[in-house]
Design a protein around this motif. Structure first.
Motif, short mmCIF file in Angstrom:
data_model
loop_
_atom_site.label_atom_id
_atom_site.label_comp_id
_atom_site.label_asym_id
_atom_site.label_seq_id
_atom_site.Cartn_x
_atom_site.Cartn_y
_atom_site.Cartn_z
N ASN A 50 0.67 -1.22 0.21
CA ASN A 50 0.10 -0.01 0.05
C ASN A 50 0.85 1.08 0.00
N PRO A 51 0.87 2.17 -1.06
CA PRO A 51 1.68 3.26 -1.10
C PRO A 51 1.56 4.21 -0.04
N ARG A 52 0.24 4.26 0.60
CA ARG A 52 -0.13 5.18 1.70
C ARG A 52 0.75 4.76 2.84
N ARG A 53 0.83 3.50 3.21
CA ARG A 53 1.57 2.97 4.27
C ARG A 53 2.98 3.34 4.24
N VAL A 54 3.51 3.36 3.04
CA VAL A 54 4.82 4.06 2.80
C VAL A 54 4.94 5.46 3.48
N TYR A 55 4.15 6.15 3.03
CA TYR A 55 4.17 7.63 3.51
C TYR A 55 3.86 7.62 5.09
N LEU A 87 18.51 3.62 -0.86
CA LEU A 87 17.40 3.63 -1.87
C LEU A 87 16.46 2.48 -1.28
N ILE A 88 15.27 3.00 -1.02
CA ILE A 88 14.18 2.07 -0.62
C ILE A 88 13.32 1.64 -1.88
N ASP A 89 13.24 0.55 -2.30
CA ASP A 89 12.67 0.06 -3.56
C ASP A 89 11.34 -0.79 -3.03
N ALA A 90 10.14 0.10 -3.29
CA ALA A 90 9.07 -0.13 -2.54
C ALA A 90 8.03 -0.72 -3.75
N TYR A 91 7.87 -2.07 -3.45
CA TYR A 91 6.94 -2.69 -4.74
C TYR A 91 5.63 -2.40 -4.45
N THR A 92 5.05 -1.26 -4.99
CA THR A 92 3.59 -0.85 -4.33
C THR A 92 2.59 -1.34 -5.70
N SER A 93 1.37 -1.22 -4.99
CA SER A 93 0.25 -1.69 -5.83
C SER A 93 -0.10 -0.27 -6.80
N ARG A 94 -0.50 -0.69 -7.87
CA ARG A 94 -0.84 0.27 -8.91
C ARG A 94 -2.19 0.76 -8.84
N ASN A 95 -2.94 0.03 -8.23
CA ASN A 95 -4.40 0.30 -8.07
C ASN A 95 -5.08 0.80 -7.01
N VAL A 96 -4.30 1.51 -6.19
CA VAL A 96 -4.75 1.95 -5.04
C VAL A 96 -5.21 3.51 -5.41
N PRO A 97 -6.30 3.86 -5.17
CA PRO A 97 -6.98 4.96 -5.81
C PRO A 97 -6.55 6.34 -4.72
N PRO A 98 -6.19 7.31 -5.63
CA PRO A 98 -5.92 8.43 -4.91
C PRO A 98 -7.24 9.13 -4.56
N LEU A 99 -7.96 8.79 -3.57
CA LEU A 99 -9.53 9.28 -3.56
C LEU A 99 -9.30 10.76 -3.02
N PRO A 100 -10.21 11.56 -3.79
CA PRO A 100 -10.35 12.86 -3.45
C PRO A 100 -11.28 12.96 -2.05
N PRO A 101 -11.09 14.23 -1.27
CA PRO A 101 -11.87 14.13 -0.07
C PRO A 101 -13.64 14.02 -0.35
N HIS A 102 -13.90 14.65 -1.85
CA HIS A 102 -15.15 14.57 -2.11
C HIS A 102 -15.39 13.99 -3.55
N ILE A 103 -16.05 12.76 -3.69
CA ILE A 103 -16.12 12.17 -4.99
C ILE A 103 -17.24 12.66 -6.03
N THR A 104 -16.98 13.44 -6.78
CA THR A 104 -17.99 14.05 -7.73
C THR A 104 -18.74 12.76 -8.68
N LEU A 105 -19.95 13.34 -9.10
CA LEU A 105 -20.67 12.52 -9.85
C LEU A 105 -19.72 12.16 -11.19
N GLU A 106 -19.00 13.01 -11.66
CA GLU A 106 -18.39 12.94 -12.83
C GLU A 106 -17.12 11.96 -12.68
N PHE A 107 -16.40 11.99 -11.33
CA PHE A 107 -15.35 11.25 -11.06
C PHE A 107 -15.83 9.63 -11.10
N ALA A 108 -17.06 9.52 -10.45
CA ALA A 108 -17.52 8.14 -10.23
C ALA A 108 -18.09 7.57 -11.53
#
Length: 617
Positions: free
Chosen positions: A369-374, A542-563
Motif C-alpha cells: 500500500n503506497p499510503r503505508r509507505v508515506y 534507496l528504498i525500492d517499494a514494490y507498491t500496488s498500481r491500483n490504490v485509488p488517490p481518492l479525493p475528499p469529495h467524490i463527484t458524480l463525474e469522477f465516479a
C-alpha cells in the motif's frame, strides 16, 4: 588583464552567489576556463556538475526555493540552452529567482546558420523575465546586474547570453560615457508594505467575518509567526497550498492541510462555508474548489499583481509582501471571542487523520500500500528534515500523509508539475542544507527519466555533506500511475498499457552497484523496518517499494463525474479492472468506517457547520 568572463564571475560573487549548477560545452568554453582559473586561485564559485542541463536548471530552481537566494545555472549554446528550458519554466511558474548563463557562438556567426547557432533570445523570451546577449565588454556590468535585480524583483528566471568570443575579451574600466551604463550589484528590497488605508480596509473585512479562512501559499514562506498570529486573532481556519506545507506547522490544530484533489475534507468544508477568504501569497490554480462567487468577501495579498483577483472575485487586492503586510495588519485585527469555527476545523482534522491512517493500513493483494509507505515515513521524520515529492501519485500521498513540523521543509515542482524534479530537488536540498536529512519520494516512471542518473551525482558529491544521509524512496509499481488514474477519472478511458507500463528495474540493485544501501520492500509489514534501517544509516539509502498500481488517490469529495468516468473506463475493459474495483472498494469502506467512528467520538454533527457532502463514498 581581466576578461569579460573574469568580471562576470566576480560580479556573480558580489551578488552573494557562492554555488552554481553547470554543464560544460564549447559554446561556454572560455567562461568555463575562467571558472577553473578562479577555483585554482581560491576565489571562484563552487561548481556543481550533474548529469544533464535540465538537472542544472531544476537544481538552481530548487536551491532558490530552499535558501531564498538566487539560483544560478550555466550551460552551453543551443542544445544546452534548450535542455535547461524545463527547469527555467519551473522557476517561472513557481516564482523563483534564477539566473541562467548560456553560451552562444561568436558574434560574427549570429544569423548565419552555423553549427549550434540559434536565436536564443527569441527562444528564451517567453520563459525569461529578462533576457539579453552581451555583445560588448562595456555592456557586461549592466546586463549582469539587471539580470540579478530583475530575477529578485520579478521572481522568475533571467537569462544572460554570452557569445564565445565576448567571453574572452578584455574587460574595460567603465567611465562616464554616452550609451554606457554603470550599474550596481545591490539587491532591491521586496519587503513591500501597502498604504495604511489598504491595511485598514483589510482589517475591517476580516474583523466583520465570523467564518474566516486563510489560504496560505508559498509566497508566505518566512511569515509563519505572522500567519499564526493573524489567524489566532481572526479565529481563522488555515489551509495551505501544496508547496506551502512548511509555512504552517502540522501540529497547529486548525491547519487542515491542502485543498482539492490532494486535500482534506475539512479544507473542503471550510471553502463550502466560509464567509471571508484571505489568500496569502498564493496563485492557487483550481478555482473549482474555491467558494461560489458572492459567498465570501475575499482579500488577496501577493507580490505578483498580475495574479491577483484572478481565481476568485476579490474585494481587495493588496500588492505587498505577506510578512510585511501581516505585520502592519495584526495591530488592527480584533481578537475573536467565538472560536467555534476554528475549533470545528480542528475536530474535523482529527477525524480526517484517522481516515487517512485507516486507508494506509489496508493490505492489498497486488503490492504494498503506497499510503503505508508515506504514513510510516511521516512517523519517523527527524527534526529539520527536508522532503521532496514528484509530479504524479507521489504528490497525492505527500499531500495526504506528510505533515511537516516547524523547521522542516518540503517542496516539489508546483504549477509546472514536471516529472523527475524530486531527485534534483533533493540533491539541491543537500547542497543548500548539508547538515539535514533529506528524503526524496519519487515514482518509478520519473526515476527512469533522469533520476537514476542523479545517483551518480550523489556519489560524486556526498563526501562534501556534513550529514551524508539522503534517502530515495521509489514507488515501484511498473506504471505511470497518476496518468493511468487520470485516463479513468477525467476521460472515462481504460488504461492503455502500451503508454502506461514502466519496465521493471531492480532499483535497489542499481543503488547497491554504486555502493549505497539498497532495501527492497515487497510486503506491508516490511515498510516500518525499511524506514528504520534507512534512518539508522549515515549514508545514502534507496528504498525500492514494490507498491500496488491500483490504490485509488481518492479525493475528499467524490463527484458524480469522477465516479461516472471511472465506471465507464472499467466497462471498457480496463486491464486492471478487478484490482481497481477491489482496492477502491476497500479504501472507501475503510474511509466510511472511520468517519462514523469519528462522528461518534467527536460528538456529533451538531458541533459542525452543515454543508453538502453528497458522494463522499
Amino acid at each position: 588583464m581581466t576578461t569579460v568572463s573574469d568580471f562576470v564571475i566576480e560580479r556573480i560573487r558580489q551578488w552573494g552567489v557562492s554555488r552554481v549548477f553547470g554543464f560544460p560545452g564549447d559554446g561556454i568554453g572560455a567562461f568555463d576556463g575562467a571558472l577553473g582559473k578562479a577555483e585554482r586561485d581560491g576565489d571562484g564559485l563552487k561548481y556543481i556538475r550533474p548529469t544533464h542541463e535540465e538537472i542544472c536548471s531544476l537544481m538552481a530552481t530548487a536551491y532558490a526555493k530552499f535558501t531564498g537566494e538566487v539560483g544560478v545555472c550555466i550551460a552551453t549554446s543551443s542544445p544546452g540552452a534548450f535542455h535547461m528550458l524545463n527547469g527555467l519554466y519551473d522557476a517561472k511558474m513557481d516564482n523563483q529567482p534564477v539566473v541562467a548563463i548560456i553560451g552562444q557562438q561568436g558574434l560574427p556567426s549570429l544569423g548565419t546558420f552555423t553549427q549550434q547557432e540559434s536565436n536564443l533570445e527569441r527562444t528564451l523570451e517567453d520563459v525569461a523575465v529578462y533576457v539579453q546577449t552581451i555583445v560588448s565588454p562595456k555592456q557586461a556590468q549592466a546586463v549582469v546586474d539587471t539580470a540579478f535585480r530583475t530575477a529578485r524583483v520579478r521572481l522568475g528566471p533571467a537569462v544572460i547570453i554570452l557569445p564565445h568570443d565576448v567571453q574572452g575579451m578584455d574587460m574595460e574600466e567603465l567611465t562616464p560615457e554616452n550609451w554606457v551604463s554603470r550599474s550596481s550589484a545591490v539587491a532591491p528590497s521586496i519587503s513591500i508594505v501597502p498604504p495604511e488605508s489598504e491595511i485598514m480596509k483589510a482589517a475591517a473585512i476580516i474583523n466583520a467575518g465570523s467564518k474566516v479562512t486563510f489560504l496560505v501559499g508559498h509566497g508566505s514562506n518566512g511569515a509563519t509567526d505572522e500567519v499564526l498570529e493573524a489567524a489566532r486573532l481572526a479565529g481563522a481556519g488555515l489551509i495551505t497550498a501544496l508547496r506551502a506545507k512548511q509555512v504552517v506547522p502540522s501540529d497547529v490544530p486548525h491547519h487542515s492541510q491542502q485543498l482539492g484533489l490532494l486535500g482534506t475534507r475539512p479544507s473542503m468544508h471550510q471553502m463550502n462555508d466560509c464567509d471571508t477568504l484571505v489568500l496569502l501569497g498564493t496563485n492557487y490554480p483550481y478555482g473549482q474548489f474555491l467558494p461560489p462567487s458572492g459567498q465570501a468577501r475575499a482579500i488577496q495579498v501577493d507580490l505578483k499583481p498580475e495574479q491577483m483577483g484572478l481565481r476568485y472575485p476579490t474585494e481587495l487586492n493588496i500588492w505587498g509582501d505577506v510578512k510585511a503586510t501581516l505585520t502592519a495588519l495584526i495591530p488592527h485585527l480584533e481578537a475573536k471571542t467565538d472560536l467555534s469555527w476554528q475549533e470545528n476545523v480542528a475536530k474535523e482534522m482529527v477525524e480526517w487523520e484517522h481516515e487517512m491512517e485507516a486507508e494506509a493500513m489496508l493490505n492489498y493483494a497486488d503490492g504494498v500500500n503506497p499510503r503505508r509507505v508515506y504514513l510510516e515515513l511521516n512517523k519517523r521524520l527527524p527534526p529539520q528534515a527536508i522532503v521532496t515529492a514528484d509530479a504524479g501519485s507521489t504528490a497525492d500521498w505527500y499531500g495526504h500523509h506528510i505533515r511537516l513540523r516547524r523547521g522542516m521543509m518540503g517542496d516539489l515542482s508546483g504549477r509546472l508539475a514536471s516529472m523527475l524534479a524530486a531527485m534534483p530537488y533533493a540533491v539541491a536540498a543537500k547542497f543548500a542544507h548539508p547538515e539535514r536529512s533529506v528524503i526524496c519520494t519519487i515514482g518509478d516512471g520519473a526515476f527512469q527519466m533522469l533520476g537514476m542518473n542523479e545517483l551518480i551525482t550523489i556519489k560524486k558529491y556526498m563526501q562534501e555533506w556534513d550529514n551524508p544521509q539522503l534517502i530515495i524512496m521509489v514507488l515501484h509499481n511498473n506504471d505511470l500511475t497518476q496518468v493511468s488514474w487520470e485516463m479513468r477519472t477525467e476521460d472515462a478511458n481504460p488504461v492503455w498499457e502500451t503508454s502506461q507500463d514502466v519496465e521493471s528495474i531492480d532499483y535497489a540493485g542499481w543503488a547497491e552497484l554504486l555502493g549505497f544501501q539498497g532495501i527492497r520492500v515487497k510486503k506491508d509489514d516490511e515498510v516500518a523496518a525499511a524506514w528504520d534501517a534507512a534512518f539508522a544509516h549515515r549514508g545514502i539509502t534507496l528504498i525500492d517499494a514494490y507498491t500496488s498500481r491500483n490504490v485509488p488517490p481518492l479525493p475528499p469529495h467524490i463527484t458524480l463525474e469522477f465516479a461516472k468516468n471511472t465506471g465507464e473506463a472499467l466497462l471498457k475493459k480496463d486491464p486492471f479492472e478487478v484490482g481497481v474495483i477491489r482496492d477502491s472498494a476497500e479504501a472507501l469502506v475503510a474511509e466510511g468506517i472511520e468517519r462514523v467512528k469519528g462522528k461518534l467520538h467527536i460528538g456529533q454533527d451538531k458541533d459542525r457547520p452543515q454543508s453538502p457532502d453528497k458522494g463522499d463514498g
